[in-house]
Design a protein around this motif. Structure first.
Motif, PDB file in Angstrom:
ATOM      1  N   ILE A   7       6.177 -43.656   0.845  1.00  0.00           N
ATOM      2  CA  ILE A   7       6.722 -42.409   1.398  1.00  0.00           C
ATOM      3  C   ILE A   7       7.464 -41.695   0.278  1.00  0.00           C
ATOM      4  O   ILE A   7       8.429 -42.228  -0.278  1.00  0.00           O
ATOM      5  N   LEU A  10      10.341 -36.407   2.873  1.00  0.00           N
ATOM      6  CA  LEU A  10      10.799 -36.400   4.261  1.00  0.00           C
ATOM      7  C   LEU A  10      11.128 -34.975   4.683  1.00  0.00           C
ATOM      8  O   LEU A  10      11.785 -34.239   3.951  1.00  0.00           O
ATOM      9  N   VAL A 170       1.068 -42.725  11.137  1.00  0.00           N
ATOM     10  CA  VAL A 170       1.424 -43.126   9.772  1.00  0.00           C
ATOM     11  C   VAL A 170       0.541 -44.286   9.320  1.00  0.00           C
ATOM     12  O   VAL A 170       0.149 -44.373   8.147  1.00  0.00           O
ATOM     13  N   ARG A 174      -1.959 -44.469   6.089  1.00  0.00           N
ATOM     14  CA  ARG A 174      -2.082 -45.557   5.116  1.00  0.00           C
ATOM     15  C   ARG A 174      -3.546 -45.981   4.955  1.00  0.00           C
ATOM     16  O   ARG A 174      -4.009 -46.262   3.837  1.00  0.00           O
ATOM     17  N   LEU A 236       6.256 -36.794   7.137  1.00  0.00           N
ATOM     18  CA  LEU A 236       6.379 -37.597   5.931  1.00  0.00           C
ATOM     19  C   LEU A 236       5.231 -37.285   4.981  1.00  0.00           C
ATOM     20  O   LEU A 236       4.107 -37.020   5.411  1.00  0.00           O
ATOM     21  N   VAL A 238       2.964 -39.212   2.577  1.00  0.00           N
ATOM     22  CA  VAL A 238       2.534 -40.582   2.271  1.00  0.00           C
ATOM     23  C   VAL A 238       1.547 -40.496   1.113  1.00  0.00           C
ATOM     24  O   VAL A 238       0.577 -39.733   1.164  1.00  0.00           O
TER      25      VAL A 238
END
Length: 403
Positions: A7, A10, A170, A174, A236, A238
């Motif tokens: 991460i 934000l 999330v 990934r 976020l 990523v």
């Protein structure tokens, strides 16, 4: 593939703070954003409290052309995405379009936009319904609008699994990182504080009818009587760790492990799935219970659900075996936006060495939880576990680790 996903940015829009710094400062102060509903007259409804994002003026952040085509949740999500990208030091126009994707979650779509357009249909006629109604209500609209605004043409999508969806999105980000996409914008923002959305939430039978903002949402408390809904969440950035390193980014933390399960049918006699989700997430992270320094609880606020979560934690970590916190007592349950906000709080807690408090709660000793209440607890933190459960049986767990 085994690429590490980190991460790097934000963007937060929460009832107790607009922007990451404001949210985190308010959270450490124990400052709640729960109060009487201001967005419409809720006096005749059985539940009248909500966590509302105050001080947000979309016109201050977005071009005028976007306003007629977006619901409040999408406006909040677009601005949170801008903040997350800026925080990560990412300029989308300088990166290949197919190296960037967007995966968000949603629990309800743009309810308020849909309500307004349906009211126009019923009261004025079809010629008064906006053409934007065709997509502004849709679950995937935040992913679409963020990708269009930033020229992101890589893998994109939306996950719909109620409160668990924020972690599931999330986790999908990934997966895309591991498949070779260097950057995914992920997380979620929900906003459904409008009469139509309110009736839908009341139908769940899980909302607190208390009028006391300090005691309406008190998970793991003897007086727990449901939850207070809220709006907001976190977006976020990523990234693949190596790609982030090459451009000089400083990650907040690593998405180290993830697990998800679905509860069996009620009265089946089979074990519920949260414990298994935790075990899957730990195994995926190559960790065991002793490695976890803090748990960010789902905290349903219903006695049966609170007990089920406490029993799952005790089964994995032992009685009072790990510090537990639920800072969402300051925001309300933000549905799909809740877990990304907890992920943001988790990596900020790791960076600051402080576990945020669970406010206004007097924990029942019988639950066997080491619940952090009253004030932040200083601690050396490296690994956090975030839990989320969705109405209908969804369970998700995610392990985040210091980068």
């Amino acid at each position: 593939m085994t690429a590490t996903a980190v991460i790097t940015g934000l963007g937060v829009a929460a009832p107790n703070g607009l922007g990451t710094k404001e949210f985190w400062a308010a959270t450490l102060r124990g400052e709640s954003g729960i109060g009487r509903i201001e967005r419409f007259d809720a006096s005749r409804y059985p539940a009248r409290l909500a966590g509302q994002v105050r001080g947000f003026v979309a016109e201050d952040h977005l071009p005028s052309r976007l306003l007629p085509q977006t619901d409040r949740m999408t406006r909040l999500a677009l601005v949170a995405a801008d903040w997350a990208l800026d925080d990560a030091g990412v300029r989308p126009d300088e990166l290949p379009a197919y190296d960037m994707g967007v995966v968000t979650a949603s629990s309800c779509g743009g309810f308020e936009f849909g309500q307004i357009e349906l009211r126009n249909l019923w009261s004025k006629g079809s010629q008064y319904v906006s053409a934007y109604q065709s997509f502004a209500w849709f679950y995937a609209v935040n992913s679409g609008q963020i990708s269009i605004r930033n020229g992101m043409k890589g893998p994109s999508g939306v996950v719909v699994s109620d409160q668990a969806g924020g972690l599931d999105a999330v986790a999908q980000a990934r997966r895309q990182i591991r498949r070779g996409t260097p950057l995914i914008v992920s997380g979620s923002v929900d906003a459904s504080i409008c009469p139509w959305g309110w009736v839908a939430q009341l139908a769940s039978g899980r909302l607190s009818a208390s009028d006391d903002p300090d005691r309406a949402y008190v998970p793991f408390d003897a007086q727990a009587c449901g939850h207070v809904p809220g709006e907001g969440g976190a977006i976020l950035v990523v990234e693949d760790a190596e790609a982030a390193r090459r451009r000089g980014a400083r990650p907040y933390g690593e998405i180290a492990g993830y697990g998800s399960t679905f509860d069996p049918a009620p009265d089946s006699g089979r074990e519920r799935g949260l414990k298994r989700a935790i075990e899957l997430a730990l195994a995926d992270a190559g960790a065991d219970a002793r490695d976890v320094d803090v748990v960010f609880a789902d905290a349903a606020g219903l006695p049966a659900e609170d007990r089920a979560e406490a029993e799952a934690l005790a089964a994995v970590f032992g009685t009072r075996g790990v510090p537990v916190t639920a800072p969402k007592t300051m925001t309300g349950r933000l549905y799909s936006g809740a877990a990304p906000l907890d992920l943001a709080a988790a990596v900020l807690a790791i960076a600051d060495g402080q576990i945020p408090p669970t406010v206004n709660v007097r924990p029942v000793a019988d639950y066997g939880l080491d619940l952090v209440t009253g004030a932040p607890r200083p601690a050396q933190l490296r690994t956090a576990l975030v839990l989320a459960r969705g109405h209908g049986g969804f369970n998700s767990a995610m392990v985040v680790r210091a980068a």
